[in-house]
Design a protein around this motif. Structure first.
Motif, mmCIF file in Angstrom:
data_model
loop_
_atom_site.group_PDB
_atom_site.id
_atom_site.type_symbol
_atom_site.label_atom_id
_atom_site.label_comp_id
_atom_site.label_asym_id
_atom_site.label_seq_id
_atom_site.Cartn_x
_atom_site.Cartn_y
_atom_site.Cartn_z
ATOM 1 N N LEU A 1 42.946 33.972 46.684
ATOM 2 C CA LEU A 1 42.669 32.870 47.613
ATOM 3 C C LEU A 1 41.485 33.200 48.523
ATOM 4 C CD1 LEU A 1 46.336 31.903 48.528
ATOM 5 C CD2 LEU A 1 44.693 30.461 47.300
ATOM 6 N N TYR B 1 42.873 27.933 42.870
ATOM 7 C CA TYR B 1 43.600 27.758 44.123
ATOM 8 C C TYR B 1 45.065 27.416 43.842
ATOM 9 C CZ TYR B 1 44.996 25.558 48.546
ATOM 10 O OH TYR B 1 45.661 25.211 49.702
ATOM 11 N N LEU C 1 38.378 32.844 46.457
ATOM 12 C CA LEU C 1 38.065 31.439 46.171
ATOM 13 C C LEU C 1 37.380 30.766 47.344
ATOM 14 C CD1 LEU C 1 41.333 30.574 44.271
ATOM 15 C CD2 LEU C 1 39.036 30.131 43.374
ATOM 16 N N GLU C 2 37.795 31.090 48.548
ATOM 17 C CA GLU C 2 37.135 30.500 49.718
ATOM 18 C C GLU C 2 35.706 31.010 49.844
ATOM 19 O OE1 GLU C 2 38.325 27.923 51.458
ATOM 20 O OE2 GLU C 2 39.835 28.077 49.885
ATOM 21 N N ARG D 1 48.321 29.765 44.707
ATOM 22 C CA ARG D 1 49.391 29.292 45.584
ATOM 23 C C ARG D 1 50.754 29.402 44.897
ATOM 24 N NH1 ARG D 1 47.805 26.212 50.243
ATOM 25 N NH2 ARG D 1 50.034 26.217 50.760
ATOM 26 N N LYS E 1 33.619 29.139 47.084
ATOM 27 C CA LYS E 1 33.881 27.709 46.909
ATOM 28 C C LYS E 1 32.641 26.909 46.570
ATOM 29 C CE LYS E 1 36.627 24.011 49.006
ATOM 30 N NZ LYS E 1 37.474 23.646 50.184
ATOM 31 N N TYR F 1 37.702 25.801 40.947
ATOM 32 C CA TYR F 1 38.288 26.076 42.255
ATOM 33 C C TYR F 1 39.719 25.535 42.323
ATOM 34 C CZ TYR F 1 39.341 25.916 47.205
ATOM 35 O OH TYR F 1 39.967 26.066 48.424
ATOM 36 N N ASN F 2 39.911 24.301 41.917
ATOM 37 C CA ASN F 2 41.250 23.691 42.002
ATOM 38 C C ASN F 2 42.259 24.434 41.148
ATOM 39 O OD1 ASN F 2 40.454 21.700 43.804
ATOM 40 N ND2 ASN F 2 40.050 20.189 42.207
#
Length: 510
Positions: free
Chosen positions: A125, A144, A128-129, A148, A132, A140-141
């Motif tokens: 995570l 992410y 990914l930030e 999660r 982005k 990304y989706n």
């Protein structure tokens, strides 16, 4: 089925096992890649995600095993420890007898295993930030959502075991990790459910991923775990949402029930019946000092036999008891009974032709007082790992069936009753029941749903947690030493309490 996911897990394990920290630090790098450049490559993000699956395979360390069945079955009223003698892997006996010790390495290993998974999911995570604006919206989706799910999944395992735990979600949390106290159990489940809810938004359906993605997070997986975690939380405010998710999973058409006896055959792994399986595969590099991609469940729960046995070596742990046998017989449930239990003298696989020898009192070879053994991970010879592949002991081929579609259907029936739609409970409930050759029931009660769960999921690591969350503390548990108000959660590892100078507080079972 072999896939890239399994290959990368194996590669990661080889790297972990064969690299030296000192050699790595002393070696002059051929090229320097900044963190920003590294995480801008979706393939590297993917490797970080796969690393968060890896702790699911961890089953042996410091001379101790910590398989799912130890806490879900041996602590329950369905099973006893088994093994060679009462003292064989005696920490499992302490679980059965509720003589829990917070200093036992087993609890620390479980804590470390799942917090390693949380850390790796969080790292993905964070990456990914950072990246982005350098990767596609689709990548990304996907990343992410998968991260999660993985963080929520590892936290869910911790919450089942220990209740409230420290919630880590920022880089500063890791800097100050010894100063972070346990969240409440409600706060922990709120966190888990938020992760699963967020994960399901952009994850795809099972059939929308190609074969290389097999075994990884899907929309149905995240929705199913939301329903499961909602019920484990006992927070009624989540039940309507959870029930709707179960209906979405069913309506997706991604899953189906198959004949009960086919579920544990290798050829059917990750099939329509499967929502989530931990992916195991025998590996040529396995030894006792290295985590393997092979499974420990086959060896540990198979009929006890020596290395010279014609039907394969087994250690005979996780012994089903006569009470469970009697429940199957009282229900007329022969289909599931015959696939779950093995009897003395039974020829389990006619093609192999071997009659099992199972004592009903402790012998020189087996601490078995039930005259029964567990069948679900006991394989025919044609499916057993060849001894030429690494150390064949604890290097089995079976995936761990973590969440089956039948489990989801029974959760759906339970939720239907709990949200005031009892008339809708019969359809999912009877789908499971009639597949077992039993007659339909017009309006199942909660107690009937719970009874069905016990028969459907016996010896799969769920029963003790079901007993705790539903309050089904039976006389057998009390006779073993269970104390209400004490043994609902396992002890917080003493090492974690010491590491934080008491900021992390113990459980009543400590």
């Amino acid at each position: 089925m072999k896939n890239i996911y399994k290959s990368l897990i194996a590669g990661a394990l080889i790297g972990i096992g064969t690299s030296s920290c000192s050699n790595f630090l002393e070696r002059e790098p051929l090229a320097r890649e900044t963190a920003s450049v590294f995480v801008s490559d979706p393939a590297n993000i993917d490797r970080m995600l796969i690393a968060a699956y890896n702790p699911m395979l961890w089953s042996f360390q410091q001379s101790q095993f910590y398989n799912y069945f130890i806490f879900g079955d041996i602590a329950s009223d369905d099973a006893s420890k088994g093994g060679l003698t009462e003292g064989d892997l005696g920490y499992m006996q302490s679980v059965q007898k509720f003589q829990w010790n917070a200093s036992d390495p087993m609890y620390e290993l479980v804590w470390q295993k799942h917090f390693a998974g949380v850390f790796r999911a969080n790292n993905a995570l964070f990456a990914l930030e950072t990246s982005k604006d350098k990767i596609s919206e689709e990548d990304y989706n996907q990343g992410y959502s998968e991260a999660r799910f993985l963080r929520g999944w590892h936290y869910f395992q911790l919450a089942k075991m220990f209740g409230g735990v420290p919630l880590l979600q920022t880089e500063d949390d890791y800097i100050n990790i010894t100063q972070i106290a346990r969240a409440t159990e409600k706060e922990t489940y709120d966190f888990i459910l938020t992760d699963f809810r967020e994960a399901q938004v952009h994850l795809k359906l099972k059939a929308e991923y190609d074969g290389n993605y097999l075994g990884r997070a899907t929309k149905g997986m995240a929705q199913s775990y939301f329903a499961k975690a909602a019920l484990y939380s006992n927070e009624t405010a989540y039940y309507d949402e959870a029930y709707n998710f179960t209906k979405e999973v069913v309506a997706s058409g991604q899953y189906a029930l198959i004949d009960f006896e086919k579920i544990w055959r290798l050829e059917n792994e990750n099939g329509d019946y499967s929502i989530f399986e931990v992916q195991f595969e025998p590996s040529a590099f396995h030894n006792w000092n290295l985590q393997s991609t092979g499974s420990y469940s086959n060896m540990m729960t198979s009929v006890r036999a020596g290395t010279d046995s014609e039907f394969g070596e087994g250690w005979g742990f996780n012994i089903p008891n006569k009470e469970l046998d009697a429940l199957y017989r009282a229900a007329g449930d022969d289909i599931r009974r015959e696939q779950t239990l093995i009897y003395d003298g039974e020829v389990v696989y006619p093609q192999d032709g071997f009659a099992m020898e199972i004592p009903s009192e402790p012998s020189d070879n087996w601490n078995n007082t039930e005259g029964l053994a567990s069948q679900k991970y006991f394989l025919p010879l044609s499916e057993q790992t060849k001894s030429s592949i690494g150390d064949h002991r604890c290097n089995g081929p079976s995936n761990y069936r973590m969440f089956r579609y039948a489990d989801l259907l029974l959760f759906q029936a339970e939720l239907a009753i709990k949200v005031g739609k009892a008339g809708e409970a019969a359809t999912p409930f009877n789908a499971v029941r009639t597949r077992a050759g039993l007659p339909s029931l017009g309006a199942p009660t909660l107690d009937q749903v719970y009874a069905e769960r016990r028969l459907e999921l016996a010896m799969e690591g769920h029963r003790f947690f079901d007993q705790v969350r539903t309050g089904q503390i039976t006389q057998r548990l009390l006779d073993e030493g269970f104390v209400k108000g004490t043994h609902e959660k396992f002890p917080i590892p003493q090492s974690e309490i010491d590491l934080t100078n008491g900021i992390i507080k113990p459980n009543p079972s400590n």
